[in-house]
Design a protein around this motif. Structure first.
Motif: not given
Ligand code: GCU
Length: 690
Positions: A257-264, A268-272
């Motif tokens: 299960s993954v979190n949609y905001a993982a790229p943030i 460390g990105l500013e957006t997902a």
């Protein structure tokens, strides 16, 4: 099995002496292919199962044992002599990759029992099938079995909170997955994998769809600030590979299960935002990294824009746009994204929402995305109509999500079988492709589809909180494999393997489980389609367990003049989301099935039902009947004292005592509530008048 926990349906009890001979004759010698890890599992299981049931050592050979009349052969076609000389390899290679053949053949004067399959996983399934036959006391002298699963993916979704080891909506203790100790693996993982593989499960998601820190800590929480979304970190992926290596032996793939905001959160990105090129790249790199570590990784499960989880709506993107960025990252890999349709927010009628969010984007999803839909439009209630989405998205890969754990059906205490409920769902005709398109056919139609079940097991010695609830794990898997199986058949085979071959036990346990669902509906709802009348307490274990009809009035629609919610085409519009003639059937209270009547209609308390009774009197009667039904279940179980072993008998008996008490509490609270609103007394004088 370790003695600290139960061995469920894999007990492998000794076959009666009078029946041993034909099994010993055919299954004392085996010639089994080697190589793949799954074949190690096959050999170990044969030893354990056959030695347990036949009471003597199994001889494993490196070549066909010509010195004996009869032997077992397990391997792929072409690979091994007795097989390829007696069975056409094409017959086997043409099967679904999880399928298998078990056949009695003659080879150079020997009688061979052959288990063959197009994949290693198929050999595992074929082996368990053969062992099950012996456990059920079925003949094996003239076998010709050809099996293939109806559903390609058959997955358990654990709602386990890693690091904390708690389980959301879990009622059987802590999570069995110990992330602090991984990559050290526990014996229990192997035994869990054996249970799952024995009934054909091929995927496990070990962590909760809520990937943050649990908002509703449970008594089992070992407090930790770390959360499920962190499983995508490299060192945790290495731990995941340790888990995967256990399950792999049994043909089971691991998902996350993954979190949609993982790229943030992780990148460390500013957006997902799914349209952002860096976000795309981040997901692609992450997925590639996972496959380097876990080459047979199954894929992602995502809860987005639901109950506080981040999602594409945060960026004004649709669910298809949101899911596709993940789906694309799986191109070139043998895995996919399971994207949940459990989405709702403030709205007059929650039932209409999943359809409103998804139906109009049918056809826009990437082929590597599967939309995972709960069986009903609300939330795993005691009985719901079947979700409208199954008949509404012909251009999308669809998965069905069922709940094994008993969030609303008595949790880990009440022995409520979900098997008849699942059967009702799978057999429901969606009319998606004209008359005769039941949910089971919609799901079986494509490779990228399947069935997922919210897990039930925990660290408890019983695995499921109540020994009788092991049947829900067993039955879920059997229905994923073959949705045509009847509830009676599944429950009976489970009971026979779990409690032995005594016919009295098998019959009584089967009756209990088959009647348990209707009882559960009656005392929790009054049986006319009402639902969601539970208490929303603070403590995890009373939350959704106790009655609390006053908490969610909008689901009940009780007024001075009547009860129920108008979800017809003219009302909230939910009924209109079905295809005709379902809409028509539900729109008219005269044709709407009585068990769903108040889900679709707001009717006067004194509205007369087919048998001449009023709505209010029927609600009272059903609530009372529910308690009587539970008393009967308990009496049936009590009759098995001295027949079932004392330990399990007492364990279940204690839970039946609580079950009866809780059914009475529900009955009393609901009847009181119905009386408060209707002012109509019970004709039979049972309901106290204020
Ligand atoms: C229900 C349940 C939650 C769960 C949610 C889901 O609302 O009570 O615990 O998280 O379903 O399926 O996502």
């Amino acid at each position: 099995f370790d003695t600290t926990y139960d061995d469920c349906w894999l007990r492998y009890e000794r076959v009666d002496d009078s029946k041993l001979a034909p099994y010993r004759e055919r299954l004392s010698h085996a010639y089994v292919s080697e190589g793949a890890p799954e074949l190690g599992a096959v050999r170990a299981e044969l030893r354990r199962g056959l030695e347990g049931m036949l009471g003597r050592e199994l001889h494993l050979w490196q070549h066909p044992p010509r010195s004996v009349d009869s032997f077992l052969v397990i391997g792929h076609p072409e690979e091994m002599r007795p097989i390829h000389q007696t069975i056409d390899p094409d017959e086997v290679w043409d099967l679904h990759e999880d399928g298998y053949v078990i056949r009695t053949v003659e080879w150079e004067g020997h009688e061979c029992t052959v288990v063959t399959a197009p994949s290693d996983r198929g050999l595992v399934y074929g082996t368990f099938h053969l062992l099950r036959r012996v456990a059920l006391g079925e003949p094996i002298d003239d076998l010709d079995v050809v099996e293939e699963p109806a559903n390609n993916s058959r997955i358990i979704n654990h709602w386990d909170n890693p690091f904390r080891r708690s389980v959301e909506r879990g009622y059987a203790g802590q999570s069995i997955f110990d992330w602090e100790r991984l990559p050290d693996v526990r014996e229990r993982y192997y035994d869990y994998a054996r249970l799952l593989a024995s009934v054909g499960i091929n995927g496990v998601v070990p962590n909760n769809v809520n990937t943050g820190i649990p908002s509703r800590p449970t008594a089992n929480d070992a407090v930790s600030e770390r959360a499920g979304w962190q499983l995508l970190e490299r060192d945790n992926l290495e731990k995941l590979e340790a888990l995967a290596s256990v399950f792999r032996r049994y043909g089971i793939r691991i998902y996350l299960s993954v979190n949609y905001a993982a790229p943030i959160k992780l990148g460390g990105l500013e957006t997902a935002d799914p349209h952002d090129s860096e976000v795309r790249q981040w997901w692609q790199d992450k997925v590639d990294e996972i496959y380097e570590i876990i080459p047979d990784f199954g894929g992602f499960l995502v809860k987005a824009d639901s109950e506080g989880q981040p999602g594409p709506y945060d960026y004004d993107r649709s669910h298809a746009e949101g899911a596709n960025v993940l789906g694309e990252a799986f191109e070139g890999h043998d895995g996919r994204v399971w994207w949940r349709a459990f989405v709702y927010s403030e709205h007059d009628d929650r039932a209409v929402q999943a359809y409103e969010a998804f139906e109009h984007i049918d056809g826009e999803f990437h082929d590597k995305v599967t939309v995972q839909i709960k069986n009903g439009p609300i939330d795993f209630q005691q009985r719901e109509p079947v979700s409208t989405l199954f008949g509404a998205m012909p251009e999308t890969n669809l998965g069905c999500e069922l709940q094994l754990t008993g969030e609303y059906t008595g949790q880990g205490v009440h022995a409520t079988s979900h098997i008849p409920m699942w059967k009702e769902v799978l057999e429901f005709d969606t009319y998606a492709d004209g008359e005769g398109t039941p949910v089971k056919d919609v799901l079986a139609e494509r490779d990228g589809q399947g069935i997922a079940g919210v897990g039930i097991v925990g660290e408890d010695p019983s695995w499921t909180g109540n020994h009788l609830l092991q049947s829900n794990l067993y039955g879920f898997a059997r229905l994923c494999w073959d949705p045509d199986l009847e509830s009676e058949t599944i429950i009976e085979e489970w009971a026979r393997q779990t409690f032995g071959r005594d016919e009295e036990v098998v019959d009584t346990v089967s009756e209990i489980l088959l009647d348990s669902w209707q009882a559960c509906i009656d005392y929790h709802t009054g049986g006319l389609g009402l639902m969601h009348m539970m208490y929303n307490g603070e403590e995890a274990l009373e939350n959704h367990y106790d009655p609390g009809p006053e908490e969610w009035p909008e689901y009940i629609g009780a007024t001075a003049d009547g009860i129920g919610v108008d979800r017809t085409s003219e009302g909230s519009g939910y009924a209109a989301q079905y295809r005709d003639p379902i809409t028509e059937r539900y729109d008219d209270p005269e044709t709407c099935p009585e068990e769903l009547l108040l889900f679709f209609h707001h009717l006067p308390w004194e509205y007369e039902l087919e048998d001449g009774r009023t709505v209010i009197q029927t609600l009272y009667d059903n609530c009372y009947a529910g308690v009587e039904e539970v008393r009967e279940l308990r009496a049936k179980w009590e009759s098995l004292e001295g027949v079932v072993d004392e330990r399990r008998h007492r364990h279940v008996a204690e839970r039946f005592d609580e079950h009866v008490l809780q059914a009475r509490r529900w009955r009393d609270r609901l009847c009181e509530y119905f009386y408060e609103h209707s002012g109509v007394p019970d004709e039979k004088g049972r309901v106290p008048q204020a």
